[in-house]
Design an enzyme around this catalytic site. Structure first.
Site, PDB file in Angstrom:
ATOM      1  N   ARG A  11     103.128  44.581  33.667  1.00  0.00           N
ATOM      2  CA  ARG A  11     103.257  43.811  34.905  1.00  0.00           C
ATOM      3  C   ARG A  11     104.125  42.560  34.747  1.00  0.00           C
ATOM      4  O   ARG A  11     104.150  41.701  35.619  1.00  0.00           O
ATOM      5  CB  ARG A  11     101.869  43.444  35.450  1.00  0.00           C
ATOM      6  CG  ARG A  11     101.114  44.703  35.810  1.00  0.00           C
ATOM      7  CD  ARG A  11      99.736  44.476  36.374  1.00  0.00           C
ATOM      8  NE  ARG A  11      98.958  45.696  36.239  1.00  0.00           N
ATOM      9  CZ  ARG A  11      99.075  46.757  37.040  1.00  0.00           C
ATOM     10  NH1 ARG A  11      99.934  46.741  38.039  1.00  0.00           N
ATOM     11  NH2 ARG A  11      98.343  47.840  36.824  1.00  0.00           N
TER      12      ARG A  11
ATOM     13  N   HIS B 232     105.867  54.697  28.875  1.00  0.00           N
ATOM     14  CA  HIS B 232     105.999  54.522  30.323  1.00  0.00           C
ATOM     15  C   HIS B 232     106.608  53.148  30.548  1.00  0.00           C
ATOM     16  O   HIS B 232     106.162  52.170  29.964  1.00  0.00           O
ATOM     17  CB  HIS B 232     104.645  54.639  31.024  1.00  0.00           C
ATOM     18  CG  HIS B 232     104.769  54.905  32.487  1.00  0.00           C
ATOM     19  ND1 HIS B 232     105.298  53.990  33.360  1.00  0.00           N
ATOM     20  CD2 HIS B 232     104.468  56.000  33.228  1.00  0.00           C
ATOM     21  CE1 HIS B 232     105.305  54.511  34.583  1.00  0.00           C
ATOM     22  NE2 HIS B 232     104.815  55.732  34.525  1.00  0.00           N
TER      23      HIS B 232
ATOM     24  N   TYR C  14     106.200  48.251  35.446  1.00  0.00           N
ATOM     25  CA  TYR C  14     106.091  48.530  36.883  1.00  0.00           C
ATOM     26  C   TYR C  14     107.061  47.764  37.774  1.00  0.00           C
ATOM     27  O   TYR C  14     107.354  48.196  38.882  1.00  0.00           O
ATOM     28  CB  TYR C  14     104.663  48.235  37.373  1.00  0.00           C
ATOM     29  CG  TYR C  14     103.636  49.182  36.827  1.00  0.00           C
ATOM     30  CD1 TYR C  14     103.807  50.558  36.935  1.00  0.00           C
ATOM     31  CD2 TYR C  14     102.476  48.712  36.218  1.00  0.00           C
ATOM     32  CE1 TYR C  14     102.865  51.438  36.442  1.00  0.00           C
ATOM     33  CE2 TYR C  14     101.522  49.583  35.717  1.00  0.00           C
ATOM     34  CZ  TYR C  14     101.717  50.939  35.834  1.00  0.00           C
ATOM     35  OH  TYR C  14     100.782  51.798  35.346  1.00  0.00           O
TER      36      TYR C  14
ATOM     37  N   HIS D 264     109.842  55.330  36.967  1.00  0.00           N
ATOM     38  CA  HIS D 264     109.865  55.708  38.382  1.00  0.00           C
ATOM     39  C   HIS D 264     111.240  55.349  38.943  1.00  0.00           C
ATOM     40  O   HIS D 264     111.696  54.221  38.742  1.00  0.00           O
ATOM     41  CB  HIS D 264     108.775  54.963  39.153  1.00  0.00           C
ATOM     42  CG  HIS D 264     107.389  55.324  38.694  1.00  0.00           C
ATOM     43  ND1 HIS D 264     106.257  54.718  39.173  1.00  0.00           N
ATOM     44  CD2 HIS D 264     106.949  56.235  37.790  1.00  0.00           C
ATOM     45  CE1 HIS D 264     105.175  55.237  38.593  1.00  0.00           C
ATOM     46  NE2 HIS D 264     105.572  56.152  37.750  1.00  0.00           N
TER      47      HIS D 264
ATOM     48  N   GLU E   3     110.436  60.216  36.734  1.00  0.00           N
ATOM     49  CA  GLU E   3     109.147  60.755  37.175  1.00  0.00           C
ATOM     50  C   GLU E   3     109.119  60.927  38.692  1.00  0.00           C
ATOM     51  O   GLU E   3     109.575  60.050  39.426  1.00  0.00           O
ATOM     52  CB  GLU E   3     107.999  59.812  36.745  1.00  0.00           C
ATOM     53  CG  GLU E   3     106.633  60.321  37.200  1.00  0.00           C
ATOM     54  CD  GLU E   3     105.457  59.530  36.633  1.00  0.00           C
ATOM     55  OE1 GLU E   3     105.673  58.610  35.823  1.00  0.00           O
ATOM     56  OE2 GLU E   3     104.319  59.854  37.021  1.00  0.00           O
TER      57      GLU E   3
ATOM     58  N   ASP F 209     104.311  64.462  37.652  1.00  0.00           N
ATOM     59  CA  ASP F 209     102.938  63.981  37.749  1.00  0.00           C
ATOM     60  C   ASP F 209     102.227  64.840  38.807  1.00  0.00           C
ATOM     61  O   ASP F 209     102.672  64.898  39.961  1.00  0.00           O
ATOM     62  CB  ASP F 209     102.956  62.505  38.155  1.00  0.00           C
ATOM     63  CG  ASP F 209     101.582  61.864  38.130  1.00  0.00           C
ATOM     64  OD1 ASP F 209     100.654  62.449  38.732  1.00  0.00           O
ATOM     65  OD2 ASP F 209     101.442  60.791  37.521  1.00  0.00           O
TER      66      ASP F 209
ATOM     67  N   HIS G 178     101.029  62.833  41.908  1.00  0.00           N
ATOM     68  CA  HIS G 178     102.130  62.438  42.796  1.00  0.00           C
ATOM     69  C   HIS G 178     102.660  63.652  43.578  1.00  0.00           C
ATOM     70  O   HIS G 178     102.949  63.547  44.769  1.00  0.00           O
ATOM     71  CB  HIS G 178     103.281  61.817  41.990  1.00  0.00           C
ATOM     72  CG  HIS G 178     102.881  60.611  41.185  1.00  0.00           C
ATOM     73  ND1 HIS G 178     103.729  59.985  40.308  1.00  0.00           N
ATOM     74  CD2 HIS G 178     101.705  59.931  41.130  1.00  0.00           C
ATOM     75  CE1 HIS G 178     103.098  58.963  39.752  1.00  0.00           C
ATOM     76  NE2 HIS G 178     101.863  58.917  40.217  1.00  0.00           N
TER      77      HIS G 178
ATOM     78  N   HIS H  51     102.427  64.775  33.624  1.00  0.00           N
ATOM     79  CA  HIS H  51     101.291  63.861  33.715  1.00  0.00           C
ATOM     80  C   HIS H  51     100.216  64.624  34.474  1.00  0.00           C
ATOM     81  O   HIS H  51     100.444  65.025  35.625  1.00  0.00           O
ATOM     82  CB  HIS H  51     101.673  62.606  34.512  1.00  0.00           C
ATOM     83  CG  HIS H  51     102.506  61.628  33.737  1.00  0.00           C
ATOM     84  ND1 HIS H  51     103.176  60.592  34.328  1.00  0.00           N
ATOM     85  CD2 HIS H  51     102.736  61.530  32.401  1.00  0.00           C
ATOM     86  CE1 HIS H  51     103.803  59.889  33.385  1.00  0.00           C
ATOM     87  NE2 HIS H  51     103.554  60.446  32.215  1.00  0.00           N
TER      88      HIS H  51
ATOM     89  N   ASP I   8      98.878  57.367  45.877  1.00  0.00           N
ATOM     90  CA  ASP I   8      98.847  57.613  44.437  1.00  0.00           C
ATOM     91  C   ASP I   8      97.627  56.935  43.831  1.00  0.00           C
ATOM     92  O   ASP I   8      97.652  55.750  43.546  1.00  0.00           O
ATOM     93  CB  ASP I   8     100.146  57.056  43.826  1.00  0.00           C
ATOM     94  CG  ASP I   8     100.141  57.107  42.304  1.00  0.00           C
ATOM     95  OD1 ASP I   8      99.323  57.845  41.732  1.00  0.00           O
ATOM     96  OD2 ASP I   8     100.974  56.404  41.698  1.00  0.00           O
TER      97      ASP I   8
ATOM     98  N   HIS J  58      94.795  58.047  40.839  1.00  0.00           N
ATOM     99  CA  HIS J  58      94.394  59.082  39.892  1.00  0.00           C
ATOM    100  C   HIS J  58      92.875  59.208  39.786  1.00  0.00           C
ATOM    101  O   HIS J  58      92.177  58.201  39.693  1.00  0.00           O
ATOM    102  CB  HIS J  58      94.956  58.770  38.493  1.00  0.00           C
ATOM    103  CG  HIS J  58      96.459  58.684  38.466  1.00  0.00           C
ATOM    104  ND1 HIS J  58      97.161  58.348  37.339  1.00  0.00           N
ATOM    105  CD2 HIS J  58      97.395  58.916  39.428  1.00  0.00           C
ATOM    106  CE1 HIS J  58      98.466  58.357  37.608  1.00  0.00           C
ATOM    107  NE2 HIS J  58      98.622  58.694  38.874  1.00  0.00           N
TER     108      HIS J  58
ATOM    109  N   GLU K 182      96.701  60.401  32.607  1.00  0.00           N
ATOM    110  CA  GLU K 182      96.775  58.981  32.987  1.00  0.00           C
ATOM    111  C   GLU K 182      95.550  58.662  33.844  1.00  0.00           C
ATOM    112  O   GLU K 182      95.636  57.927  34.823  1.00  0.00           O
ATOM    113  CB  GLU K 182      98.037  58.705  33.800  1.00  0.00           C
ATOM    114  CG  GLU K 182      99.330  58.900  33.034  1.00  0.00           C
ATOM    115  CD  GLU K 182     100.549  58.655  33.899  1.00  0.00           C
ATOM    116  OE1 GLU K 182     101.468  57.982  33.445  1.00  0.00           O
ATOM    117  OE2 GLU K 182     100.569  59.169  35.038  1.00  0.00           O
TER     118      GLU K 182
HETATM  119 ZN   LIG Z   1     102.378  59.438  36.093  1.00  0.00          ZN
END
Ligand SMILES: [Zn+2]
Length: 309
Positions: free
Chosen positions: A66, A96, A99, A136, A172, A206, A209, A243, A256, A258, A288
């Site tokens: 972050r 990964h 963000y 992403h 992704e 994913d 997603h 994923h 989104d 999970h 994830e």
């Molecule tokens: Zn993912």
């Protein structure tokens, strides 16, 4: 005479035995299964965490996801991680990206910052010997899909021109909400086609997603529709990692979130056919799903292993 007959029959018996044992154990044993784990306490601690819950692959962040700036990656941390990874024989190591990165942004300052951020993630991943860096594609935030796709391709080119390495860069797929780019296989293909490094790029799918976007991967036909779209647009060889996350929200929700395996809308039967699908069964599967703080094992890892045929 008797002795040589005995030797020959022994030989055939062992050939038979190894064939039987091989066919019983091969598939489950060779499934590449990892989970996204924390790097708290040091990068090499992530290897321990993955091994402790029964994984033979792993995904990590290489800095605070972050923030823009990360702590310096020291030679020592790099060495410790590589040594731990080698000892544990983790394959693959997936990173990964952070963000905040949005290389689709029409705002020049944010775009520059994002490209620098992705470069930094890439440099760190490559120094750690990571196999893949997943990111992403980003959001065009109003400039339009075409402009966003051009920005993404330019951003990728700048990263790979400046920081070449052997880590594979993977786009992704996303949930399709708002101005996000990369929920459809057409989007991903356009980015790859526009990039000067297209032949070196891959994708990560994913399941949560894809489901949120509208691919009914919980069913055999829906999964096949997604695989056909990948094949038609990009080519299945570009699919490097999956994923595997269950989805809290319903099909096409564009949300989104999970869920633990079997506790969401994709469900047990959905994952059973995903991880045993013959087209993708050899790909690495990375969970994830939320981390279990209160226990030493990971029920999601165990569920996936139990489902493997
Ligand atoms: Zn993912």
């Amino acid at each position: 005479m008797d002795f040589s007959v005995h030797l020959i029959s022994c030989f055939y018996f062992f050939v038979f035995l190894s064939f039987v044992l091989g066919s019983v154990t091969t598939r489950g044993e060779y499934m590449k299964l990892g989970k996204h784990v924390s790097i708290a306490g040091g990068l090499d601690k992530s290897v321990e965490r993955a091994v402790d819950i029964g994984c033979n692959a792993v995904q990590i962040f290489v800095k605070n996801p972050r923030g823009w700036q990360g702590k310096k990656l020291t030679e020592e941390a790099q060495f410790d991680f590589k040594e731990a990874r080698q000892e544990a024989a983790l394959d693959p190591v997936v990173v990964h990206s952070t963000y905040l990165i949005n290389i689709a942004s029409p705002k020049e300052d944010l775009w520059q910052k994002s490209v620098a951020g992705l470069k930094d993630d890439y440099r760190r991943s490559d120094r750690l010997g990571a196999d893949y860096l997943v990111f992403h594609p980003g959001s065009h935030t109003g400039s339009g899909r075409k402009a966003g796709i051009e920005k993404i391709a330019r951003g990728i080119d700048e990263v790979l021109q400046d920081v070449g390495g052997s880590t594979g860069l993977l786009l992704e797929n996303v949930d399709g909400a708002g101005t996000k780019i990369g929920s459809s296989m057409e989007d991903l293909n356009e980015i790859i086609s526009l990039s000067d490094f297209g032949s070196e790029l891959g994708i990560c799918i994913d399941t949560c997603h894809a489901f949120a976007y509208g691919y009914e991967v919980s069913k055999y036909d829906g999964l096949n529709r997604l695989l056909d779209d990948i094949d038609k647009n990009i080519g299945l060889e570009a699919l490097k990692v999956l994923h595997i996350n269950d989805s809290v929200h319903e099909l096409g929700s564009e949300k989104d979130e999970h869920a633990h395996i079997g506790e969401g809308e994709i469900g047990f039967a959905g994952f059973e056919q995903i991880i045993n699908n013959e087209v993708i069964e050899d790909r690495p599967f990375i969970l994830e799903t939320p981390w279990f703080d209160d226990r030493e094992d990971d029920p999601d890892v165990d569920k996936i292993k139990d489902m493997r045929k």
